[in-house]
Write a protein that holds these residues in place. Structure first.
Motif, PDB file in Angstrom:
ATOM      1  N   UNK A  76      -1.738  -1.400  -0.456  1.00 55.36           N
ATOM      2  CA  UNK A  76      -1.267  -0.483  -1.493  1.00 55.36           C
ATOM      3  C   UNK A  76      -1.299  -1.099  -2.874  1.00 55.36           C
ATOM      4  N   UNK A  77      -0.935  -2.372  -2.965  1.00 51.47           N
ATOM      5  CA  UNK A  77      -0.862  -3.013  -4.276  1.00 51.47           C
ATOM      6  C   UNK A  77      -2.221  -3.511  -4.765  1.00 51.47           C
ATOM      7  N   UNK A  78      -3.057  -3.982  -3.871  1.00 51.99           N
ATOM      8  CA  UNK A  78      -4.356  -4.534  -4.267  1.00 51.99           C
ATOM      9  C   UNK A  78      -5.516  -3.627  -3.859  1.00 51.99           C
ATOM     10  N   UNK A  79      -5.216  -2.396  -3.540  1.00 51.39           N
ATOM     11  CA  UNK A  79      -6.234  -1.478  -3.058  1.00 51.39           C
ATOM     12  C   UNK A  79      -7.360  -1.224  -4.030  1.00 51.39           C
ATOM     13  N   UNK A  80      -7.040  -1.145  -5.288  1.00 55.75           N
ATOM     14  CA  UNK A  80      -8.076  -0.883  -6.289  1.00 55.75           C
ATOM     15  C   UNK A  80      -9.065  -2.052  -6.345  1.00 55.75           C
ATOM     16  N   UNK A 113      -7.358   6.064  -4.626  1.00 52.85           N
ATOM     17  CA  UNK A 113      -5.936   6.211  -4.934  1.00 52.85           C
ATOM     18  C   UNK A 113      -5.180   6.872  -3.787  1.00 52.85           C
ATOM     19  N   UNK A 114      -5.823   7.820  -3.108  1.00 50.29           N
ATOM     20  CA  UNK A 114      -5.172   8.489  -1.981  1.00 50.29           C
ATOM     21  C   UNK A 114      -4.884   7.531  -0.836  1.00 50.29           C
ATOM     22  N   UNK A 115      -5.845   6.662  -0.535  1.00 56.42           N
ATOM     23  CA  UNK A 115      -5.624   5.681   0.532  1.00 56.42           C
ATOM     24  C   UNK A 115      -4.563   4.659   0.142  1.00 56.42           C
ATOM     25  N   UNK A 116      -4.520   4.289  -1.136  1.00 57.48           N
ATOM     26  CA  UNK A 116      -3.479   3.360  -1.590  1.00 57.48           C
ATOM     27  C   UNK A 116      -2.090   3.977  -1.439  1.00 57.48           C
ATOM     28  N   UNK A 117      -1.958   5.232  -1.818  1.00 50.20           N
ATOM     29  CA  UNK A 117      -0.666   5.898  -1.682  1.00 50.20           C
ATOM     30  C   UNK A 117      -0.294   6.070  -0.208  1.00 50.20           C
ATOM     31  N   UNK A 118      -1.273   6.384   0.622  1.00 50.47           N
ATOM     32  CA  UNK A 118      -1.015   6.506   2.060  1.00 50.47           C
ATOM     33  C   UNK A 118      -0.547   5.178   2.634  1.00 50.47           C
TER      34      UNK A 118
END
Length: 56
Positions: free
Chosen positions: A22-26, A32-37
């Motif tokens: 979530x924190x290093x997903x980018x 963004x959707x996968x990071x929030x998930x």
């Protein structure tokens, strides 16, 4: 170690993986959707671990 301890350890490791995604997903190319998930999944896993430790 009992089975409950092993499951808690797996849950803690899974929660750490989810929060890092979530924190290093980018940086690793997640949308963004996968990071929030991943962050929401971390919240649910952390709550489940907390309740299992408290015995609720």
């Amino acid at each position: 170690m009992s089975g409950d301890d092993i499951v808690r350890m797996i849950g803690i490791i899974g929660a750490l993986v989810l929060v890092s995604a979530g924190l290093r997903g980018r940086q690793i190319g997640l949308s963004d959707g996968l990071r929030m998930a991943a962050l929401w999944a971390f919240v649910f896993v952390a709550a489940a671990l907390t309740f299992s430790v408290l015995g609720w």
